[in-house]
Design an enzyme around this catalytic site. Sequence first.
Site, PDB file in Angstrom:
ATOM      1  N   SER A 171       8.815  -7.774 -13.294  1.00 61.75           N
ATOM      2  CA  SER A 171       7.734  -6.798 -13.257  1.00 61.75           C
ATOM      3  C   SER A 171       7.922  -5.679 -14.272  1.00 61.75           C
ATOM      4  O   SER A 171       6.962  -4.982 -14.615  1.00 61.75           O
ATOM      5  CB  SER A 171       7.614  -6.204 -11.857  1.00 61.75           C
ATOM      6  OG  SER A 171       8.857  -5.663 -11.454  1.00 61.75           O
ATOM      7  N   ASP A 433       8.380   3.879  -5.041  1.00 57.48           N
ATOM      8  CA  ASP A 433       8.733   3.042  -6.180  1.00 57.48           C
ATOM      9  C   ASP A 433       9.472   3.906  -7.194  1.00 57.48           C
ATOM     10  O   ASP A 433       8.855   4.692  -7.916  1.00 57.48           O
ATOM     11  CB  ASP A 433       7.475   2.441  -6.813  1.00 57.48           C
ATOM     12  CG  ASP A 433       7.794   1.602  -8.051  1.00 57.48           C
ATOM     13  OD1 ASP A 433       8.990   1.508  -8.425  1.00 57.48           O
ATOM     14  OD2 ASP A 433       6.845   1.047  -8.646  1.00 57.48           O
ATOM     15  N   HIS A 436       9.804   1.050 -11.215  1.00 58.58           N
ATOM     16  CA  HIS A 436       8.855   0.886 -12.319  1.00 58.58           C
ATOM     17  C   HIS A 436       8.507   2.242 -12.908  1.00 58.58           C
ATOM     18  O   HIS A 436       8.969   3.268 -12.411  1.00 58.58           O
ATOM     19  CB  HIS A 436       7.604   0.167 -11.812  1.00 58.58           C
ATOM     20  CG  HIS A 436       7.909  -1.190 -11.266  1.00 58.58           C
ATOM     21  ND1 HIS A 436       8.134  -1.417  -9.929  1.00 58.58           N
ATOM     22  CD2 HIS A 436       8.066  -2.374 -11.886  1.00 58.58           C
ATOM     23  CE1 HIS A 436       8.417  -2.699  -9.745  1.00 58.58           C
ATOM     24  NE2 HIS A 436       8.382  -3.296 -10.912  1.00 58.58           N
TER      25      HIS A 436
END
Length: 456
Positions: A171, A433, A436
Amino acid sequence: MSFTHLVKTYEVQNDKLLLPKKQLVTYALYALIAVALLYLFIDPAPASSSKPAVTLPWVQQELPPPSPPPYQQPDEVLSSAPTQQVAKEASAPQGCDYSDGEWVPDPNPPLYNGTTCEAIKDGRSCAANGRRDTGYLHWRWQPRGCELPAFSPAAFLRWLRHKHVAFVGDSLARNQAESLVCLLSSSRSRPEEEEEEEELVDGGRFRRWVFIEHNATVSVFWSPFLVRGVEKAEKAGVPYNDVVLDAFDERWMSRLGEVDAVVLSAGQWFKIPSVYHESGRVVGCHACAKELNHTETSFFAAFRDAVHRTLVEVARRHEHDAAIHKGRKEKVVAMATFSPSHFEGDWDKGAPCPKKQPYKSGEKEVGYTEAEMRRIVLEEVEAAAARAGGAAAAVRFAALDVTTLANLRPDGHPGPYMRKNPVVGDDGRVQNDCLHWCMPGPVDTFNQILLQTVLG
Ligand SMILES: *[C@@H]1O[C@H](CO)[C@@H](O)[C@H](O)[C@H]1NC(C)=O
Ligand SMILES: *[C@@H]1O[C@H](CO)[C@@H](O)[C@H](O)[C@H]1NC(C)=O
Ligand SMILES: *[C@@H]1O[C@H](CO)[C@@H](O)[C@H](O)[C@H]1NC(C)=O
């Protein structure tokens, strides 16, 4: 002038392995970081869910009329920049080492608006998901002793004309691909969205954008191990990864011939429980259940093996193609080094990443695991470059050494703004998160370095 970009889709082949059914898994503590997050973001769907391929013709479309820039013209901004920032599209001074340096305040706004950049799937447009602070948008990377030229969409598109750059990996590869599409879109009017193409194959793991006016293609291929494998997916009854060290992931490998630059970005998935296969046998295991009776092996070794074999194979296939098609085109193969996360505490207990400022140079050491993962990439890329044999090589290998600059950006992650509606765990805590990157954000700098890399 304006352009249209299309989102094209790829066929997903089914790579099914025989999966042991045993669910008894004991996790090693250090294996946990980012794992649950990976599922949340990456894709809860098991790898075996396949959809029919959508084949789109190459459309030479009516281009929409020119419209005012949606955000700002990067080149204008640059030329009026009050800072010492290098505004020209000149390539970097020879031998500039971008890997070490510091983040310095940058009064210039980012090149694009994450809310309006349509390449961004849910998650990384932090502002659109409610992040109100904007300080994290105003930093630029200052390498020690040299300049990193500002990102120039025009220069990148010139290089990418009649070319195809593919991002391959997990990702974070997707994160960087979306950042690049937003950066490239910033020089032009808002791209036209092709509604029917929004149906993305396999949860957006395989996507492709074409800047028609430039015949420039950006794509992203899901391949978290680079080699063949099946990802751990608890919900689907897959308690650990199965990684086949001696089989290639043809979902992207078979496309190499059409690709001019490959950007590999992987590593996170190697840290979680995995069984390694080779020659049809289990050769090791990382953080597996004791009951499986497999020998524990280092995930560093497995990662190195996967990277090594991948780089060797990319070179081999390029040589093979070149021999068949004569006139060999140069191929750039870049591999990003490990991108550290910034959970302050246990990721699975709602650990946040609340910092609002970058760390100062030297304030935060790169962790052991991150440093090792970085070293493996640097060494394997260097070895691949040496094998390829210098400047005349048909394949140019390069490392995108982003570990240090990423490590210094605890403020650049989505945190709780990973979705429009916060993801709440079983215990009622909001999931953060801290892995990312927000877009715009530090990941744009990865592409700033990528531009210098492809320009060579
Ligand atoms: C980005 O676009 C959104 C939607 O048009 C707008 O509300 C927002 O103010 C823009 N952000 C910036 C920083 O210009
Ligand atoms: C468009 O770019 C691709 C590479 O992505 C190339 O193979 C093709 O020949 C180009 N088309 C034209 C019309 O130049
Ligand atoms: C692991 O070893 C134990 C003891 O030898 C045995 O009872 C068990 O069946 C083995 N498990 C597997 C999955 O082979």
